[in-house]
Design a protein around this motif. Structure first.
Motif, PDB file in Angstrom:
ATOM      1  N   THR A   1       6.164  11.435  -8.249  1.00  0.00           N
ATOM      2  CA  THR A   1       7.507  10.845  -8.118  1.00  0.00           C
ATOM      3  C   THR A   1       7.951  10.066  -9.355  1.00  0.00           C
ATOM      4  N   ASP A   2       7.023   9.795 -10.278  1.00  0.00           N
ATOM      5  CA  ASP A   2       7.278   8.991 -11.477  1.00  0.00           C
ATOM      6  C   ASP A   2       7.627   7.539 -11.105  1.00  0.00           C
ATOM      7  N   PHE A   3       7.216   7.132  -9.908  1.00  0.00           N
ATOM      8  CA  PHE A   3       7.477   5.772  -9.430  1.00  0.00           C
ATOM      9  C   PHE A   3       6.542   4.787 -10.136  1.00  0.00           C
ATOM     10  N   LYS A   4       7.107   3.753 -10.770  1.00  0.00           N
ATOM     11  CA  LYS A   4       6.308   2.746 -11.460  1.00  0.00           C
ATOM     12  C   LYS A   4       5.635   1.849 -10.425  1.00  0.00           C
ATOM     13  N   GLN A   5       4.314   1.726 -10.514  1.00  0.00           N
ATOM     14  CA  GLN A   5       3.562   1.097  -9.433  1.00  0.00           C
ATOM     15  C   GLN A   5       2.986  -0.278  -9.749  1.00  0.00           C
ATOM     16  N   GLU A   6       2.713  -0.533 -11.000  1.00  0.00           N
ATOM     17  CA  GLU A   6       1.955  -1.725 -11.372  1.00  0.00           C
ATOM     18  C   GLU A   6       2.513  -3.011 -10.762  1.00  0.00           C
ATOM     19  N   GLU A   7       3.830  -3.185 -10.795  1.00  0.00           N
ATOM     20  CA  GLU A   7       4.432  -4.423 -10.311  1.00  0.00           C
ATOM     21  C   GLU A   7       4.373  -4.567  -8.791  1.00  0.00           C
ATOM     22  N   TYR A   8       3.997  -3.503  -8.087  1.00  0.00           N
ATOM     23  CA  TYR A   8       3.920  -3.542  -6.622  1.00  0.00           C
ATOM     24  C   TYR A   8       2.494  -3.716  -6.102  1.00  0.00           C
ATOM     25  N   VAL A   9       1.524  -3.701  -7.010  1.00  0.00           N
ATOM     26  CA  VAL A   9       0.128  -3.866  -6.609  1.00  0.00           C
ATOM     27  C   VAL A   9      -0.205  -5.349  -6.503  1.00  0.00           C
ATOM     28  N   SER A  10      -0.736  -5.753  -5.361  1.00  0.00           N
ATOM     29  CA  SER A  10      -1.069  -7.160  -5.156  1.00  0.00           C
ATOM     30  C   SER A  10      -2.193  -7.594  -6.084  1.00  0.00           C
ATOM     31  N   PRO A  11      -2.141  -8.815  -6.633  1.00  0.00           N
ATOM     32  CA  PRO A  11      -3.210  -9.311  -7.510  1.00  0.00           C
ATOM     33  C   PRO A  11      -4.562  -9.305  -6.806  1.00  0.00           C
ATOM     34  N   GLY A  12      -5.584  -8.888  -7.507  1.00  0.00           N
ATOM     35  CA  GLY A  12      -6.926  -8.852  -6.934  1.00  0.00           C
ATOM     36  C   GLY A  12      -7.236  -7.598  -6.149  1.00  0.00           C
ATOM     37  N   THR A  13      -6.287  -6.651  -6.086  1.00  0.00           N
ATOM     38  CA  THR A  13      -6.509  -5.383  -5.374  1.00  0.00           C
ATOM     39  C   THR A  13      -6.332  -4.217  -6.342  1.00  0.00           C
ATOM     40  N   THR A  14      -6.737  -3.034  -5.904  1.00  0.00           N
ATOM     41  CA  THR A  14      -6.496  -1.817  -6.693  1.00  0.00           C
ATOM     42  C   THR A  14      -5.412  -0.964  -6.042  1.00  0.00           C
ATOM     43  N   GLY A  15      -4.707  -1.579  -5.100  1.00  0.00           N
ATOM     44  CA  GLY A  15      -3.616  -0.866  -4.438  1.00  0.00           C
ATOM     45  C   GLY A  15      -3.663  -0.998  -2.936  1.00  0.00           C
ATOM     46  N   HIS A  16      -2.745  -0.328  -2.271  1.00  0.00           N
ATOM     47  CA  HIS A  16      -2.701  -0.326  -0.804  1.00  0.00           C
ATOM     48  C   HIS A  16      -1.911   0.872  -0.316  1.00  0.00           C
ATOM     49  N   GLY A  17      -2.252   1.333   0.884  1.00  0.00           N
ATOM     50  CA  GLY A  17      -1.597   2.516   1.439  1.00  0.00           C
ATOM     51  C   GLY A  17      -2.034   3.786   0.741  1.00  0.00           C
ATOM     52  N   ILE A  18      -1.241   4.828   0.893  1.00  0.00           N
ATOM     53  CA  ILE A  18      -1.557   6.132   0.303  1.00  0.00           C
ATOM     54  C   ILE A  18      -0.333   6.601  -0.477  1.00  0.00           C
ATOM     55  N   PRO A  19      -0.300   6.351  -1.799  1.00  0.00           N
ATOM     56  CA  PRO A  19       0.840   6.779  -2.625  1.00  0.00           C
ATOM     57  C   PRO A  19       1.023   8.298  -2.577  1.00  0.00           C
ATOM     58  N   THR A  20       2.153   8.781  -3.065  1.00  0.00           N
ATOM     59  CA  THR A  20       2.498  10.204  -2.963  1.00  0.00           C
ATOM     60  C   THR A  20       1.432  11.119  -3.542  1.00  0.00           C
ATOM     61  N   VAL A  21       0.955  10.813  -4.745  1.00  0.00           N
ATOM     62  CA  VAL A  21      -0.033  11.699  -5.376  1.00  0.00           C
ATOM     63  C   VAL A  21      -1.325  11.748  -4.564  1.00  0.00           C
ATOM     64  N   SER A  22      -1.717  10.616  -3.985  1.00  0.00           N
ATOM     65  CA  SER A  22      -2.925  10.587  -3.153  1.00  0.00           C
ATOM     66  C   SER A  22      -2.702  11.348  -1.845  1.00  0.00           C
ATOM     67  N   PHE A  23      -1.499  11.227  -1.297  1.00  0.00           N
ATOM     68  CA  PHE A  23      -1.155  11.949  -0.063  1.00  0.00           C
ATOM     69  C   PHE A  23      -1.261  13.460  -0.284  1.00  0.00           C
ATOM     70  N   ILE A  24      -0.678  13.936  -1.372  1.00  0.00           N
ATOM     71  CA  ILE A  24      -0.733  15.369  -1.682  1.00  0.00           C
ATOM     72  C   ILE A  24      -2.164  15.803  -1.956  1.00  0.00           C
ATOM     73  N   SER A  25      -2.932  14.955  -2.622  1.00  0.00           N
ATOM     74  CA  SER A  25      -4.339  15.262  -2.880  1.00  0.00           C
ATOM     75  C   SER A  25      -5.108  15.434  -1.570  1.00  0.00           C
ATOM     76  N   GLY A  26      -4.817  14.573  -0.584  1.00  0.00           N
ATOM     77  CA  GLY A  26      -5.484  14.677   0.710  1.00  0.00           C
ATOM     78  C   GLY A  26      -5.170  15.976   1.425  1.00  0.00           C
ATOM     79  N   VAL A  27      -3.914  16.411   1.337  1.00  0.00           N
ATOM     80  CA  VAL A  27      -3.520  17.679   1.961  1.00  0.00           C
ATOM     81  C   VAL A  27      -4.213  18.854   1.263  1.00  0.00           C
ATOM     82  N   ILE A  28      -4.345  18.782  -0.067  1.00  0.00           N
ATOM     83  CA  ILE A  28      -5.055  19.826  -0.806  1.00  0.00           C
ATOM     84  C   ILE A  28      -6.523  19.870  -0.392  1.00  0.00           C
ATOM     85  N   GLY A  29      -7.135  18.695  -0.250  1.00  0.00           N
ATOM     86  CA  GLY A  29      -8.527  18.629   0.193  1.00  0.00           C
ATOM     87  C   GLY A  29      -8.709  19.231   1.574  1.00  0.00           C
TER      88      GLY A  29
END
Length: 232
Positions: A110-138
């Motif tokens: 999606t080209d969505f900029k993510q860095e500013e939405y990641v909570s400090p001290g974490t590596t992310g949350h939820g399942i972003p689009t690229v990860s969602f598509i990766s799961g379906v491929i798996g």
């Protein structure tokens, strides 16, 4: 017939192991919204995916090989997509966090900029689009692999054992699902914790060794299955 069974189980099990590496798995950290991925372990999500795919393939017995395999693949993909969708619903509307990962600055899909939405001290949350598509491929690879093994086992029992259709279907499904239990653990051990899909740096480091390990285990499993089925 024996050779076909052997090759199908080896290829099918290897595809399952290959597919597991695509599934974004966050485990306990994902449950706490401190990393992206499905909040469960790789074996659990893989087994659920496998059971759904095998049941879908089982419902198509009597059809052509392609129909059986595709039905299993679609069943696994639907299960994975629904699981990830509701996981995202809980993260967004239950926990109140955006879908983002610190593993990549912009979502490759999606080209969505993510860095500013990641909570400090974490590596992310939820399942972003690229990860969602990766799961379906798996799930696609896992579903094809499991259905291929199921089809081979089903055909062997049907042609060599004098069993009713109920027993043939049940034994084939159970043996096919057991492959997911074993291969999922091997792949999970290789991943070693969390992974966010094919865009994760860990994926590139682990995919070759993990797939090769699953291939070796698949050979052993194929021999064991030949012994089991030969005694029925």
């Amino acid at each position: 017939m024996i050779f076909e069974l052997l090759i199908s189980i080896i290829i099918g099990s290897t595809l399952i192991g290959f597919g597991v590496h695509f599934i974004p798995v966050g485990g306990a950290p994902a449950a706490l919204s401190t990393t992206a991925g499905v909040p469960t372990g790789a074996p659990m999500i893989t087994i659920g995916m496998g059971i759904t795919g095998i049941l879908s393939a089982l419902s198509m017995t009597g059809q052509s090989e392609i129909v059986i395999i595709l039905s299993g693949a679609i069943g696994s993909m639907l299960m994975m997509a629904v699981t990830m969708f509701f996981s995202n619903m809980i993260h967004v509307y239950g926990v109140g966090v955006p879908l983002a990962s610190s593993n990549f600055e912009r979502d490759p899909i999606t080209d969505f900029k993510q860095e500013e939405y990641v909570s400090p001290g974490t590596t992310g949350h939820g399942i972003p689009t690229v990860s969602f598509i990766s799961g379906v491929i798996g799930a696609l690879f896992g579903g094809i692999g499991g259905s291929l093994a199921f089809w081979a086992i089903y055909n062997y029992i049907l042609g060599n054992c004098h069993l009713s259709s109920i027993y043939t279907n049940s034994i084939s499904a159970i043996l096919a699902v057991m492959l997911f239990f074993i291969i999922a653990v091997v792949a999970s051990y290789n991943i070693g914790g969390t992974i966010q899909g094919f865009y994760d740096k860990k994926f590139r480091k682990k995919i070759v060794s993990g797939t090769f390990s699953c291939f070796l285990i698949s050979i052993f499993l194929a021999i064991i299955y030949m012994i089991i089925l030969g005694g029925i």
